[in-house]
Write a protein that holds these residues in place. Structure first.
Motif, PDB file in Angstrom:
ATOM      1  N   SER A  82       1.085  -1.264   0.150  1.00 28.49           N
ATOM      2  CA  SER A  82       0.167  -0.086   0.090  1.00 28.49           C
ATOM      3  C   SER A  82       0.937   1.038  -0.034  1.00 28.49           C
ATOM      4  CB  SER A  82      -1.005   0.048   1.164  1.00 28.49           C
ATOM      5  OG  SER A  82      -0.046   0.002   2.439  1.00 28.49           O
ATOM      6  N   VAL A  83       0.220   2.466  -0.394  1.00 32.89           N
ATOM      7  CA  VAL A  83       1.046   3.612  -0.202  1.00 32.89           C
ATOM      8  C   VAL A  83       0.683   4.463   0.899  1.00 32.89           C
ATOM      9  CG1 VAL A  83       1.469   5.948  -1.642  1.00 32.89           C
ATOM     10  CG2 VAL A  83       0.980   3.666  -2.989  1.00 32.89           C
ATOM     11  N   VAL A  84       1.821   4.941   1.737  1.00 29.78           N
ATOM     12  CA  VAL A  84       1.543   5.523   3.187  1.00 29.78           C
ATOM     13  C   VAL A  84       2.175   6.838   2.976  1.00 29.78           C
ATOM     14  CG1 VAL A  84       1.426   3.530   4.169  1.00 29.78           C
ATOM     15  CG2 VAL A  84       3.660   4.588   4.038  1.00 29.78           C
ATOM     16  N   LYS A  85       1.705   7.860   3.712  1.00 29.43           N
ATOM     17  CA  LYS A  85       2.586   9.245   3.889  1.00 29.43           C
ATOM     18  C   LYS A  85       3.752   9.072   4.784  1.00 29.43           C
ATOM     19  CE  LYS A  85      -1.512  11.907   2.952  1.00 29.43           C
ATOM     20  NZ  LYS A  85      -2.331  12.994   3.404  1.00 29.43           N
ATOM     21  N   ALA A  86       4.716   9.994   4.762  1.00 30.10           N
ATOM     22  CA  ALA A  86       5.904  10.082   5.654  1.00 30.10           C
ATOM     23  C   ALA A  86       5.328   9.998   6.972  1.00 30.10           C
ATOM     24  CB  ALA A  86       6.798  11.149   5.321  1.00 30.10           C
ATOM     25  N   ASP A  87       4.291  10.626   7.233  1.00 29.04           N
ATOM     26  CA  ASP A  87       4.008  11.101   8.826  1.00 29.04           C
ATOM     27  C   ASP A  87       3.373   9.614   9.240  1.00 29.04           C
ATOM     28  OD1 ASP A  87       4.622  13.612   8.536  1.00 29.04           O
ATOM     29  OD2 ASP A  87       2.579  14.221   8.175  1.00 29.04           O
ATOM     30  N   ASP A  88       3.114   8.593   8.492  1.00 26.31           N
ATOM     31  CA  ASP A  88       2.618   7.444   8.946  1.00 26.31           C
ATOM     32  C   ASP A  88       3.752   6.396   9.085  1.00 26.31           C
ATOM     33  OD1 ASP A  88      -0.049   8.466   8.834  1.00 26.31           O
ATOM     34  OD2 ASP A  88      -0.403   7.571   6.823  1.00 26.31           O
ATOM     35  N   LEU A  89       4.970   6.718   8.708  1.00 29.81           N
ATOM     36  CA  LEU A  89       5.972   5.750   9.191  1.00 29.81           C
ATOM     37  C   LEU A  89       6.450   6.115  10.516  1.00 29.81           C
ATOM     38  CD1 LEU A  89       7.895   6.069   5.507  1.00 29.81           C
ATOM     39  CD2 LEU A  89       6.600   4.319   6.426  1.00 29.81           C
ATOM     40  N   ILE A  90       7.009   4.855  11.251  1.00 28.29           N
ATOM     41  CA  ILE A  90       7.433   5.104  12.326  1.00 28.29           C
ATOM     42  C   ILE A  90       8.658   4.227  12.501  1.00 28.29           C
ATOM     43  CG2 ILE A  90       6.885   4.496  14.806  1.00 28.29           C
ATOM     44  CD1 ILE A  90       3.911   4.168  14.030  1.00 28.29           C
ATOM     45  N   ARG A  91       9.872   4.977  13.082  1.00 27.59           N
ATOM     46  CA  ARG A  91      11.086   4.316  13.148  1.00 27.59           C
ATOM     47  C   ARG A  91      11.309   4.427  14.521  1.00 27.59           C
ATOM     48  NH1 ARG A  91      15.928   6.701   9.761  1.00 27.59           N
ATOM     49  NH2 ARG A  91      14.917   5.398   8.109  1.00 27.59           N
ATOM     50  N   LYS A  92      11.428   2.992  15.231  1.00 26.79           N
ATOM     51  CA  LYS A  92      11.758   2.805  16.646  1.00 26.79           C
ATOM     52  C   LYS A  92      13.153   3.148  17.144  1.00 26.79           C
ATOM     53  CE  LYS A  92       7.537   0.383  17.438  1.00 26.79           C
ATOM     54  NZ  LYS A  92       6.867  -0.855  18.145  1.00 26.79           N
ATOM     55  N   LYS A  93      14.083   2.701  16.146  1.00 29.82           N
ATOM     56  CA  LYS A  93      15.430   2.812  16.500  1.00 29.82           C
ATOM     57  C   LYS A  93      16.569   2.909  15.211  1.00 29.82           C
ATOM     58  CE  LYS A  93      16.469  -2.234  16.903  1.00 29.82           C
ATOM     59  NZ  LYS A  93      16.925  -3.303  17.645  1.00 29.82           N
ATOM     60  N   ALA A  94      17.637   3.359  15.373  1.00 29.65           N
ATOM     61  CA  ALA A  94      18.404   3.403  14.189  1.00 29.65           C
ATOM     62  C   ALA A  94      18.601   2.079  13.702  1.00 29.65           C
ATOM     63  CB  ALA A  94      19.932   4.040  14.611  1.00 29.65           C
ATOM     64  N   PRO A  95      18.754   1.785  12.466  1.00 27.25           N
ATOM     65  CA  PRO A  95      19.118   0.338  11.764  1.00 27.25           C
ATOM     66  C   PRO A  95      20.371  -0.038  12.128  1.00 27.25           C
ATOM     67  CG  PRO A  95      19.033   2.087  10.214  1.00 27.25           C
ATOM     68  CD  PRO A  95      18.643   2.831  11.274  1.00 27.25           C
ATOM     69  N   ALA A  96      21.103   0.779  12.486  1.00 17.85           N
ATOM     70  CA  ALA A  96      22.557   0.392  12.842  1.00 17.85           C
ATOM     71  C   ALA A  96      23.259   1.187  13.959  1.00 17.85           C
ATOM     72  CB  ALA A  96      23.515   0.108  11.565  1.00 17.85           C
ATOM     73  N   SER A  97      24.109   0.742  14.730  1.00 13.62           N
ATOM     74  CA  SER A  97      24.797   1.526  15.813  1.00 13.62           C
ATOM     75  C   SER A  97      25.969   2.049  15.378  1.00 13.62           C
ATOM     76  CB  SER A  97      25.061   0.298  16.809  1.00 13.62           C
ATOM     77  OG  SER A  97      26.251  -0.470  16.585  1.00 13.62           O
ATOM     78  N   ARG A  98      26.546   3.009  16.090  1.00 14.24           N
ATOM     79  CA  ARG A  98      27.737   3.849  15.449  1.00 14.24           C
ATOM     80  C   ARG A  98      28.917   2.880  15.641  1.00 14.24           C
ATOM     81  NH1 ARG A  98      25.127   8.021  18.416  1.00 14.24           N
ATOM     82  NH2 ARG A  98      24.797   9.934  17.439  1.00 14.24           N
ATOM     83  N   ASN A  99      29.014   2.012  16.397  1.00 14.28           N
ATOM     84  CA  ASN A  99      29.951   0.995  16.587  1.00 14.28           C
ATOM     85  C   ASN A  99      30.109   0.119  15.423  1.00 14.28           C
ATOM     86  OD1 ASN A  99      32.399   0.374  18.209  1.00 14.28           O
ATOM     87  ND2 ASN A  99      31.365  -1.630  18.977  1.00 14.28           N
ATOM     88  N   ALA A 100      28.973  -0.431  14.905  1.00 13.81           N
ATOM     89  CA  ALA A 100      28.851  -1.222  13.950  1.00 13.81           C
ATOM     90  C   ALA A 100      29.168  -0.500  12.596  1.00 13.81           C
ATOM     91  CB  ALA A 100      27.370  -1.704  13.559  1.00 13.81           C
ATOM     92  N   LEU A 101      28.892   0.882  12.526  1.00 19.87           N
ATOM     93  CA  LEU A 101      29.225   1.750  11.248  1.00 19.87           C
ATOM     94  C   LEU A 101      30.810   1.797  11.258  1.00 19.87           C
ATOM     95  CD1 LEU A 101      26.385   4.450  11.644  1.00 19.87           C
ATOM     96  CD2 LEU A 101      26.678   2.525   9.741  1.00 19.87           C
ATOM     97  N   LYS A 102      31.312   2.060  12.480  1.00 21.83           N
ATOM     98  CA  LYS A 102      32.706   2.547  12.689  1.00 21.83           C
ATOM     99  C   LYS A 102      33.326   1.144  11.970  1.00 21.83           C
ATOM    100  CE  LYS A 102      35.094   2.114  16.393  1.00 21.83           C
ATOM    101  NZ  LYS A 102      35.522   2.269  17.786  1.00 21.83           N
ATOM    102  N   PHE A 103      33.265  -0.250  12.371  1.00 22.78           N
ATOM    103  CA  PHE A 103      33.758  -1.377  11.922  1.00 22.78           C
ATOM    104  C   PHE A 103      33.644  -1.404  10.617  1.00 22.78           C
ATOM    105  CE2 PHE A 103      33.103  -3.589  16.383  1.00 22.78           C
ATOM    106  CZ  PHE A 103      34.424  -3.065  16.641  1.00 22.78           C
TER     107      PHE A 103
END
Length: 619
Positions: free
Chosen positions: A161-182
């Protein structure tokens, strides 16, 4: 690939024209192949030192093996980055000029705020929240909407289905800073700017060509570029162009160092002494044989002798000199004891397995026939006739080198080397532990002294000694406490010097000449890059002039100077001690030969090698 002292380290290429039947030495950790056993041992010793850094995590002071394990563990963490994030994250990394911390924060913030295809999150559906994945970003009239696929229990998309940006919910970052550093460290080959591995960039379709603004230096940190006056640059560039030159960060490769106006004045490098009796291209063989015999004297049952004694003996045309016979016999006996190929050949020939002063040349001939090298083939008959002394000096040293290289493969020698390496590691660890303990004790003593002083201040104000006098007493007390542990700090160093059996050069100069120093020989030897030329320094004045000639803007000469500075007292004392011995010996010779000019001519050559007696020989 682990970093050596935080700099890239390249493995050796396999030797060219390698014969399948050739005896080589391979490093188990990375499959490096060496023809020379000494080079193989030196490389193993390097891998055992705590000078390696994990390229992915940045953890330092590791052995090579520890760094490899650390990289594997860090790479596993980096692989936890969701696949849908790979392409957008790699695009942000490629050719970025930010520092690692800033780049991690930029990517992390982008993942928190940006919405892109493949991202899994939650969205409002029928008054509740449900898991979904963005399948497509739809842009229309300056606004964005998102086609999402609703994820069912089997982690599969069940409908869209098609949704608006306001309907999207992000509960946490998809990757941690430590994982990104590695991930950033593991996916790049260069850091300034950050450059992805070529195969990784190709896999995700990311451009590898460096952007023009990055090539021109724009975006780089201040201090890393400088501008040349436009009028001077106009001769080479158009009037509207500016010449940008990156500021060189030293040290760099020595051959790339260019003179600058602010360079300190370097002294002229002193000329090398080259008064060897052996050919210059044979000095390396001479030093190798001498050092091996001294290092494994107990194992060989061969008492020590000086380098000059070996040099003079090997250049003499006489046969059956005691020193020459004892060296060959000791090496041949070790090969027999080893029970390797040489032992087997002697058994097949039904030879008595005992090398004697009379029969030593026969056993040497058997060895030369075993290795069957063309340069020795025509000389076996000469040796068998008892005319070993008539061989060329260069050939004599080549024969001894072959014996030493074969002896190094003996299990007893390899076990001894292994033991010495372990002892060196243990002694180094003990030295570090003692240094750490001494620092802690010193801090504790200073704390006790401070507390005691405060107590005196509070109770005996009237009898307080002058401030400077009080501090002097405290320093004296601390010096006494430190001096009582001086032996504990010096003892491991002394033992390491005595136990050292793996000589390696102190370093290399601008032109890759190698510098060697042996504790038992008061000279600093210099070997040319192609090993065909040798020389030495023998005075403290020459050492001082040499140190003043190094340009520390170069990687090699900086490291060499640091090593020579570290060992300066030991080397200069050894040089002066040898010089005094030589002068004393010359003085005694002059006194003894003053009776006859003819006798003086005979005695001008050092004949002390004729007095050699093997005190460690087994009866």
């Amino acid at each position: 690939m682990p970093l050596l002292k935080r700099t890239p380290f390249s493995l050796l290429e396999p030797p060219k024209d390698l014969d399948p039947n050739e005896k080589v030495f391979q490093v188990e950790l990375n499959q490096e192949i060496f023809r020379d056993y000494q080079e193989y041992l030196n490389r193993l010793d390097l891998y055992r030192q705590n000078v390696w850094t994990c390229k992915v995590s940045g953890k330092s002071k590791l052995t090579y093996k520890e760094a490899l394990v650390c990289e594997q563990q860090a790479a596993a963490k980096a692989e936890q980055l969701p696949k849908e994030l790979m392409a957008p994250v790699l695009r942000m990394i490629q050719h970025s000029t930010l520092s690692l911390t800033d780049l991690v924060n930029k990517v992390y913030s982008s993942l928190l705020l940006d919405l892109f295809e493949g991202l899994e999150l939650h969205a409002k559906k029928d008054g509740s929240e449900a898991a979904c994945k963005i399948l497509k970003v739809i842009s229309s009239g300056g606004t964005k909407s998102y086609e999402v696929g609703w994820i069912g229990k089997g982690n599969e998309v069940i409908n869209t289905s098609v949704v608006k940006a306001d309907d999207l919910i992000r509960k946490k970052a998809p990757a941690s800073r430590n994982a990104l550093k590695f991930f950033i460290r593991g996916s790049t080959s260069e850091t300034s700017p950050w450059t992805l591995h070529a195969d990784l960039a190709k896999k995700y379709g990311i451009p590898t060509e460096v952007p023009v603004d990055v090539m021109n230096g724009e975006g780089l940190n201040k201090g890393r570029k400088r501008f040349v006056n436009e009028e001077d640059a106009s001769k080479k560039l158009k009037k509207d162009e500016k010449l940008v030159e990156p500021l060189v960060k030293y040290p760099i490769d020595d051959l790339l160092v260019k003179p600058a106006a602010d360079d300190p004045i370097l002294s002229n490098r002193p000329p090398l002494s080259k008064d060897f009796r052996v050919p210059l291209d044979s000095v390396g063989d001479l030093l190798m044989v001498w050092d091996f015999c001294l290092s494994f004297g107990r194992l060989l049952c061969l008492s020590p002798f000086s380098l000059s004694d070996l040099e003079n003996a090997i250049c003499t045309k006489e046969n059956n000199l005691v020193l020459v016979v004892e060296i060959h016999s000791a090496l041949l006996r070790l090969l027999i004891k080893y029970e390797g190929q040489y032992f087997t050949i002697l058994q097949k020939k039904k030879k008595i397995l005992k090398v004697t002063f009379v029969k030593w040349s026969e056993y040497l001939c058997n060895f030369l026939e075993m290795i069957s090298k063309e340069e020795f083939t025509g000389k076996v008959a000469i040796i068998r006739r008892g005319s070993y002394g008539l061989l060329e000096t260069r050939l004599k040293l080549k024969i001894l080198r072959e014996l030493v290289e074969e002896a190094i493969t003996a299990s007893s020698v390899r076990e001894k080397i292994g033991e010495q390496i372990d002892q060196q590691g243990a002694l180094a660890a003990a030295r570090k532990a003692d240094a750490r303990k001494n620092r802690e004790e010193k801090l504790n003593v200073e704390g006790v002294a401070e507390n005691g002083r405060n107590h005196i201040d509070n109770t005996l104000d009237g009898d307080k000694p002058p401030k400077g006098e009080r501090r002097g007493e405290e320093r004296e007390d601390l010096n006494i406490l430190s001096s009582s542990k001086m032996f504990l700090r010096r003892h491991p160093e002394t033992e390491m010097e005595q136990q050292s059996v793996l000589p390696s050069p102190l370093g290399k100069d601008r032109f890759y000449n190698r510098y060697w120093f042996f504790m038992c020989e008061g000279r600093l030897f210099v070997e040319s890059a192609d090993s065909r030329d040798w020389g030495y320094y023998s005075t403290k004045e020459e050492l001082d002039a040499l140190l003043g000639s190094f340009n520390i803007k170069g990687i090699r000469e900086r490291a060499l100077k640091r090593q020579l500075d570290k060992l300066y007292d030991k080397i200069s004392n050894a040089l002066e001690s040898r010089l005094k011995d030589v002068q004393q010996k010359m003085l005694l010779q002059d006194v003894e030969v003053r009776r006859s000019s003819r006798l003086h001519a005979q005695q001008k050559e050092d004949m002390s090698f004729l007095e050699y007696v093997n005190k460690w020989k087994q009866k």
